[in-house]
Enzyme design. Structure first.
Site, PDB file in Angstrom:
ATOM      1  N   LYS A   9       0.837  -1.209   0.000  1.00 32.65           N
ATOM      2  CA  LYS A   9       0.000   0.000   0.000  1.00 32.65           C
ATOM      3  C   LYS A   9       0.874   1.262   0.000  1.00 32.65           C
ATOM      4  O   LYS A   9       2.090   1.179   0.219  1.00 32.65           O
ATOM      5  CB  LYS A   9      -0.929  -0.052   1.222  1.00 32.65           C
ATOM      6  CG  LYS A   9      -1.877  -1.263   1.217  1.00 32.65           C
ATOM      7  CD  LYS A   9      -2.840  -1.236   2.408  1.00 32.65           C
ATOM      8  CE  LYS A   9      -3.778  -2.437   2.369  1.00 32.65           C
ATOM      9  NZ  LYS A   9      -4.824  -2.374   3.431  1.00 32.65           N
ATOM     10  N   TYR A  49     -12.450  -2.223  -3.779  1.00 29.24           N
ATOM     11  CA  TYR A  49     -12.978  -2.351  -2.410  1.00 29.24           C
ATOM     12  C   TYR A  49     -14.500  -2.274  -2.352  1.00 29.24           C
ATOM     13  O   TYR A  49     -15.050  -1.943  -1.303  1.00 29.24           O
ATOM     14  CB  TYR A  49     -12.358  -1.269  -1.519  1.00 29.24           C
ATOM     15  CG  TYR A  49     -10.938  -1.574  -1.091  1.00 29.24           C
ATOM     16  CD1 TYR A  49     -10.653  -2.662  -0.259  1.00 29.24           C
ATOM     17  CD2 TYR A  49      -9.876  -0.782  -1.507  1.00 29.24           C
ATOM     18  CE1 TYR A  49      -9.360  -2.945   0.149  1.00 29.24           C
ATOM     19  CE2 TYR A  49      -8.571  -1.059  -1.095  1.00 29.24           C
ATOM     20  CZ  TYR A  49      -8.327  -2.145  -0.265  1.00 29.24           C
ATOM     21  OH  TYR A  49      -7.044  -2.424   0.134  1.00 29.24           O
ATOM     22  N   PHE A  57     -15.467   3.210   7.006  1.00 32.23           N
ATOM     23  CA  PHE A  57     -14.097   3.578   6.641  1.00 32.23           C
ATOM     24  C   PHE A  57     -13.863   3.587   5.126  1.00 32.23           C
ATOM     25  O   PHE A  57     -12.744   3.816   4.676  1.00 32.23           O
ATOM     26  CB  PHE A  57     -13.089   2.631   7.317  1.00 32.23           C
ATOM     27  CG  PHE A  57     -13.277   1.160   6.992  1.00 32.23           C
ATOM     28  CD1 PHE A  57     -12.759   0.608   5.825  1.00 32.23           C
ATOM     29  CD2 PHE A  57     -13.991   0.331   7.854  1.00 32.23           C
ATOM     30  CE1 PHE A  57     -12.923  -0.736   5.524  1.00 32.23           C
ATOM     31  CE2 PHE A  57     -14.161  -1.031   7.557  1.00 32.23           C
ATOM     32  CZ  PHE A  57     -13.625  -1.554   6.389  1.00 32.23           C
ATOM     33  N   ARG A  85      -2.059 -14.542   4.564  1.00 33.81           N
ATOM     34  CA  ARG A  85      -2.741 -13.779   5.622  1.00 33.81           C
ATOM     35  C   ARG A  85      -2.073 -14.013   6.982  1.00 33.81           C
ATOM     36  O   ARG A  85      -2.022 -13.116   7.828  1.00 33.81           O
ATOM     37  CB  ARG A  85      -4.235 -14.089   5.638  1.00 33.81           C
ATOM     38  CG  ARG A  85      -4.924 -13.423   4.433  1.00 33.81           C
ATOM     39  CD  ARG A  85      -6.411 -13.642   4.405  1.00 33.81           C
ATOM     40  NE  ARG A  85      -7.158 -12.922   5.401  1.00 33.81           N
ATOM     41  CZ  ARG A  85      -7.642 -11.684   5.253  1.00 33.81           C
ATOM     42  NH1 ARG A  85      -7.430 -11.003   4.141  1.00 33.81           N
ATOM     43  NH2 ARG A  85      -8.346 -11.119   6.211  1.00 33.81           N
ATOM     44  N   THR A  91      -5.541  -7.262  10.740  1.00 32.79           N
ATOM     45  CA  THR A  91      -5.750  -5.960  10.095  1.00 32.79           C
ATOM     46  C   THR A  91      -5.142  -4.828  10.919  1.00 32.79           C
ATOM     47  O   THR A  91      -4.475  -3.941  10.364  1.00 32.79           O
ATOM     48  CB  THR A  91      -7.264  -5.702   9.920  1.00 32.79           C
ATOM     49  OG1 THR A  91      -7.868  -6.851   9.328  1.00 32.79           O
ATOM     50  CG2 THR A  91      -7.517  -4.491   9.055  1.00 32.79           C
ATOM     51  N   ARG A 102       2.628  -6.792   9.324  1.00 31.50           N
ATOM     52  CA  ARG A 102       1.910  -5.629   9.882  1.00 31.50           C
ATOM     53  C   ARG A 102       2.434  -5.271  11.267  1.00 31.50           C
ATOM     54  O   ARG A 102       2.551  -4.091  11.616  1.00 31.50           O
ATOM     55  CB  ARG A 102       0.410  -5.904   9.889  1.00 31.50           C
ATOM     56  CG  ARG A 102      -0.205  -5.764   8.482  1.00 31.50           C
ATOM     57  CD  ARG A 102      -1.613  -6.291   8.424  1.00 31.50           C
ATOM     58  NE  ARG A 102      -2.306  -5.925   7.187  1.00 31.50           N
ATOM     59  CZ  ARG A 102      -3.438  -6.498   6.788  1.00 31.50           C
ATOM     60  NH1 ARG A 102      -3.998  -7.454   7.515  1.00 31.50           N
ATOM     61  NH2 ARG A 102      -4.022  -6.118   5.661  1.00 31.50           N
ATOM     62  N   ASN A 112      -1.841  -0.069   6.977  1.00 32.77           N
ATOM     63  CA  ASN A 112      -1.338  -1.361   7.468  1.00 32.77           C
ATOM     64  C   ASN A 112      -0.474  -2.087   6.426  1.00 32.77           C
ATOM     65  O   ASN A 112      -0.430  -3.301   6.373  1.00 32.77           O
ATOM     66  CB  ASN A 112      -2.483  -2.224   7.988  1.00 32.77           C
ATOM     67  CG  ASN A 112      -3.505  -2.545   6.921  1.00 32.77           C
ATOM     68  OD1 ASN A 112      -3.349  -2.161   5.764  1.00 32.77           O
ATOM     69  ND2 ASN A 112      -4.545  -3.261   7.294  1.00 32.77           N
ATOM     70  N   HIS A 115      -2.014  -5.506   1.590  1.00 40.64           N
ATOM     71  CA  HIS A 115      -3.292  -6.211   1.409  1.00 40.64           C
ATOM     72  C   HIS A 115      -3.024  -7.674   1.090  1.00 40.64           C
ATOM     73  O   HIS A 115      -2.036  -7.996   0.429  1.00 40.64           O
ATOM     74  CB  HIS A 115      -4.055  -5.588   0.228  1.00 40.64           C
ATOM     75  CG  HIS A 115      -5.163  -6.463  -0.302  1.00 40.64           C
ATOM     76  ND1 HIS A 115      -6.414  -6.465   0.251  1.00 40.64           N
ATOM     77  CD2 HIS A 115      -5.181  -7.379  -1.299  1.00 40.64           C
ATOM     78  CE1 HIS A 115      -7.169  -7.363  -0.405  1.00 40.64           C
ATOM     79  NE2 HIS A 115      -6.442  -7.918  -1.351  1.00 40.64           N
ATOM     80  N   GLU A 126      -9.059 -10.528  -7.973  1.00 41.64           N
ATOM     81  CA  GLU A 126      -8.177  -9.403  -7.631  1.00 41.64           C
ATOM     82  C   GLU A 126      -6.926  -9.376  -8.513  1.00 41.64           C
ATOM     83  O   GLU A 126      -6.460  -8.294  -8.906  1.00 41.64           O
ATOM     84  CB  GLU A 126      -7.785  -9.482  -6.151  1.00 41.64           C
ATOM     85  CG  GLU A 126      -8.973  -9.220  -5.228  1.00 41.64           C
ATOM     86  CD  GLU A 126      -8.614  -9.291  -3.749  1.00 41.64           C
ATOM     87  OE1 GLU A 126      -9.506  -9.048  -2.928  1.00 41.64           O
ATOM     88  OE2 GLU A 126      -7.450  -9.590  -3.421  1.00 41.64           O
TER      89      GLU A 126
END
Ligand code: ATP
Ligand code: MG
Length: 138
Positions: A9, A49, A57, A85, A91, A102, A112, A115, A126
């Protein structure tokens, strides 16, 4: 072999952490099958998203994700979705396990760092959001 989509990100890119994060991903056994750096348009981020469109948010998230450059990375590994993950952690970095990406690098629940797709089915959708077939290995 399963695939998943990572996005480094804008906070990751701005903190100059691309190399460190990619190192952790590759050291954890993932093979990079596609990678690029780009700035998402509002339209593209909103589409990516869309499942979160009713969440409080959502607007902040779209603004954050369009605030700078991102590095989408298509990854391949057995059990790629779940393993990725686990590697990135919860998150919210406060809740993320020690040693996760993270926990190591993220500054907040929004900013964070990375993704990760949440299912094998979504991973393919995706990956197709960012990559054409001639941009992917294999
Ligand atoms: P990602 O989809 O980015 O891998 P995730 O699956 O852990 O993260 P989601 O619930 O899908 O989390 O939320 C998507 C993203 O929206 C989060 O990574 C984070 O950047 C942002 N986000 C989620 N919840 C919040 C919140 N309560 N406040 C601010 N930002 C949030
Ligand atoms: Mg998610």
């Amino acid at each position: 072999m399963e695939r998943t989509l990572a996005i480094l990100k804008p906070d990751c890119v701005n903190k100059n952490l691309i190399g460190k994060v990619v190192d952790k991903i590759v050291d954890s056994g993932f093979k990079i099958v596609g990678i690029k750096m780009l700035r998402l348009s509002q339209e593209s981020a909103k589409g990516f998203y869309v499942v979160h469109r009713d969440r409080p948010f959502y607007d902040d998230l779209v603004n954050f994700m369009t605030s700078g450059f991102c590095v989408p990375i298509a990854l391949e590994k057995e059990n790629a979705v779940a393993d990725f993950r686990k590697l990135i952690g919860a998150t919210d970095p406060v809740e993320a396990e020690e040693g996760t990406i993270r926990k190591l690098f993220a500054s907040s629940k929004q900013e964070n760092i990375v993704h990760g797709s949440d299912s094998a089915e979504n991973a393919l959708i995706e990956i197709n959001h960012f990559f054409s077939r001639d941009e992917l290995l294999g």
